[in-house]
Design a protein around this motif. Structure first.
Motif, PDB file in Angstrom:
ATOM      1  N   LYS A 262       9.899 -19.869   0.246  1.00  0.00           N
ATOM      2  CA  LYS A 262       9.101 -19.226  -0.067  1.00  0.00           C
ATOM      3  C   LYS A 262       8.246 -19.736  -1.142  1.00  0.00           C
ATOM      4  O   LYS A 262       8.634 -19.928  -2.170  1.00  0.00           O
ATOM      5  N   ASP A 263       6.905 -19.835  -0.744  1.00  0.00           N
ATOM      6  CA  ASP A 263       5.850 -20.508  -1.952  1.00  0.00           C
ATOM      7  C   ASP A 263       4.767 -19.730  -2.076  1.00  0.00           C
ATOM      8  O   ASP A 263       3.789 -20.231  -2.579  1.00  0.00           O
ATOM      9  N   SER A 264       4.814 -18.388  -1.820  1.00  0.00           N
ATOM     10  CA  SER A 264       3.424 -17.489  -2.196  1.00  0.00           C
ATOM     11  C   SER A 264       4.243 -16.226  -2.608  1.00  0.00           C
ATOM     12  O   SER A 264       5.245 -15.683  -2.509  1.00  0.00           O
ATOM     13  N   SER A 265       3.292 -15.584  -3.548  1.00  0.00           N
ATOM     14  CA  SER A 265       3.745 -14.250  -3.783  1.00  0.00           C
ATOM     15  C   SER A 265       2.601 -13.151  -3.626  1.00  0.00           C
ATOM     16  O   SER A 265       1.626 -13.441  -3.377  1.00  0.00           O
ATOM     17  N   LEU A 266       2.902 -11.776  -3.773  1.00  0.00           N
ATOM     18  CA  LEU A 266       1.803 -10.644  -3.278  1.00  0.00           C
ATOM     19  C   LEU A 266       2.325  -9.646  -4.485  1.00  0.00           C
ATOM     20  O   LEU A 266       3.188  -9.407  -4.708  1.00  0.00           O
ATOM     21  N   ILE A 267       1.277  -9.468  -5.417  1.00  0.00           N
ATOM     22  CA  ILE A 267       1.376  -8.363  -6.308  1.00  0.00           C
ATOM     23  C   ILE A 267       0.658  -7.071  -5.793  1.00  0.00           C
ATOM     24  O   ILE A 267      -0.373  -7.068  -5.350  1.00  0.00           O
ATOM     25  N   ILE A 268       1.580  -5.955  -5.855  1.00  0.00           N
ATOM     26  CA  ILE A 268       0.835  -4.666  -5.356  1.00  0.00           C
ATOM     27  C   ILE A 268       1.169  -3.852  -6.733  1.00  0.00           C
ATOM     28  O   ILE A 268       1.980  -3.877  -7.454  1.00  0.00           O
TER      29      ILE A 268
ATOM     30  N   SER B 106      17.894  -6.047  -2.034  1.00  0.00           N
ATOM     31  CA  SER B 106      16.906  -6.370  -3.045  1.00  0.00           C
ATOM     32  C   SER B 106      15.449  -5.487  -2.488  1.00  0.00           C
ATOM     33  O   SER B 106      15.075  -5.639  -1.318  1.00  0.00           O
ATOM     34  N   ALA B 107      14.574  -5.448  -3.501  1.00  0.00           N
ATOM     35  CA  ALA B 107      13.235  -5.027  -3.211  1.00  0.00           C
ATOM     36  C   ALA B 107      12.408  -5.716  -2.200  1.00  0.00           C
ATOM     37  O   ALA B 107      11.744  -5.566  -1.457  1.00  0.00           O
ATOM     38  N   SER B 108      12.607  -7.268  -2.800  1.00  0.00           N
ATOM     39  CA  SER B 108      11.826  -8.217  -2.265  1.00  0.00           C
ATOM     40  C   SER B 108      12.422  -8.435  -0.845  1.00  0.00           C
ATOM     41  O   SER B 108      11.627  -8.467   0.000  1.00  0.00           O
ATOM     42  N   ARG B 109      13.605  -8.594  -0.579  1.00  0.00           N
ATOM     43  CA  ARG B 109      14.052  -8.490   0.809  1.00  0.00           C
ATOM     44  C   ARG B 109      13.521  -7.490   1.724  1.00  0.00           C
ATOM     45  O   ARG B 109      13.104  -7.607   2.840  1.00  0.00           O
ATOM     46  N   GLU B 110      13.741  -6.104   1.287  1.00  0.00           N
ATOM     47  CA  GLU B 110      13.239  -5.209   2.277  1.00  0.00           C
ATOM     48  C   GLU B 110      11.732  -5.330   2.351  1.00  0.00           C
ATOM     49  O   GLU B 110      11.421  -4.906   3.441  1.00  0.00           O
ATOM     50  N   LEU B 111      11.085  -5.516   1.469  1.00  0.00           N
ATOM     51  CA  LEU B 111       9.502  -5.843   1.444  1.00  0.00           C
ATOM     52  C   LEU B 111       9.193  -6.772   2.498  1.00  0.00           C
ATOM     53  O   LEU B 111       8.174  -6.782   3.319  1.00  0.00           O
ATOM     54  N   ARG B 112       9.980  -7.960   2.466  1.00  0.00           N
ATOM     55  CA  ARG B 112       9.685  -9.134   3.444  1.00  0.00           C
ATOM     56  C   ARG B 112       9.907  -8.504   4.879  1.00  0.00           C
ATOM     57  O   ARG B 112       9.301  -8.998   5.942  1.00  0.00           O
ATOM     58  N   ASP B 113      11.127  -8.046   4.884  1.00  0.00           N
ATOM     59  CA  ASP B 113      11.628  -7.428   6.298  1.00  0.00           C
ATOM     60  C   ASP B 113      10.217  -6.405   6.887  1.00  0.00           C
ATOM     61  O   ASP B 113      10.176  -6.549   8.149  1.00  0.00           O
ATOM     62  N   HIS B 114      10.173  -5.605   5.892  1.00  0.00           N
ATOM     63  CA  HIS B 114       9.052  -4.722   6.461  1.00  0.00           C
ATOM     64  C   HIS B 114       7.655  -5.443   6.851  1.00  0.00           C
ATOM     65  O   HIS B 114       7.163  -5.099   7.933  1.00  0.00           O
ATOM     66  N   ILE B 115       7.318  -6.437   6.061  1.00  0.00           N
ATOM     67  CA  ILE B 115       6.171  -7.346   6.547  1.00  0.00           C
ATOM     68  C   ILE B 115       6.213  -8.025   7.755  1.00  0.00           C
ATOM     69  O   ILE B 115       5.270  -7.932   8.481  1.00  0.00           O
ATOM     70  N   ARG B 116       7.360  -8.540   7.869  1.00  0.00           N
ATOM     71  CA  ARG B 116       7.539  -9.361   9.086  1.00  0.00           C
ATOM     72  C   ARG B 116       7.727  -8.147  10.283  1.00  0.00           C
ATOM     73  O   ARG B 116       7.208  -8.589  11.432  1.00  0.00           O
ATOM     74  N   LYS B 117       8.369  -7.066  10.153  1.00  0.00           N
ATOM     75  CA  LYS B 117       8.128  -6.175  11.235  1.00  0.00           C
ATOM     76  C   LYS B 117       6.723  -5.718  11.660  1.00  0.00           C
ATOM     77  O   LYS B 117       6.437  -5.581  12.617  1.00  0.00           O
ATOM     78  N   PHE B 118       5.892  -5.618  10.512  1.00  0.00           N
ATOM     79  CA  PHE B 118       4.522  -4.878  10.713  1.00  0.00           C
ATOM     80  C   PHE B 118       3.716  -6.072  11.415  1.00  0.00           C
ATOM     81  O   PHE B 118       3.238  -5.521  12.408  1.00  0.00           O
ATOM     82  N   LEU B 119       3.877  -7.432  11.128  1.00  0.00           N
ATOM     83  CA  LEU B 119       3.115  -8.443  11.863  1.00  0.00           C
ATOM     84  C   LEU B 119       3.616  -8.754  13.129  1.00  0.00           C
ATOM     85  O   LEU B 119       2.902  -8.797  14.106  1.00  0.00           O
TER      86      LEU B 119
END
Length: 54
Positions: free
Chosen positions: A7-13, A33-46
């Motif tokens: 993981k080499d990038s971050s997203l600030i919301i 973790s919040a990060s894990r759940e957000l990554r999973d959501h982003i992958r599914k969305f993509l």
């Protein structure tokens, strides 16, 4: 060659503190973790919204 899961990038919301605190607390209750759940959501969305055949 870089590791596959690197993981080499971050997203600030920005969101209301109450939403952030509730989300983090629920993730902890669910042993994730919040990060894990957000990554999973982003992958599914993509996957769902990417153009077919790209």
């Amino acid at each position: 060659m870089a590791p596959k899961n690197k993981k080499d990038s971050s997203l600030i919301i920005r969101l209301p503190k109450e939403d952030r605190d509730a989300f983090v607390a629920l993730c902890e209750e669910m042993d994730t973790s919040a990060s894990r759940e957000l990554r999973d959501h982003i992958r599914k969305f993509l996957k769902k919204n990417s153009k077919k055949g790209s």
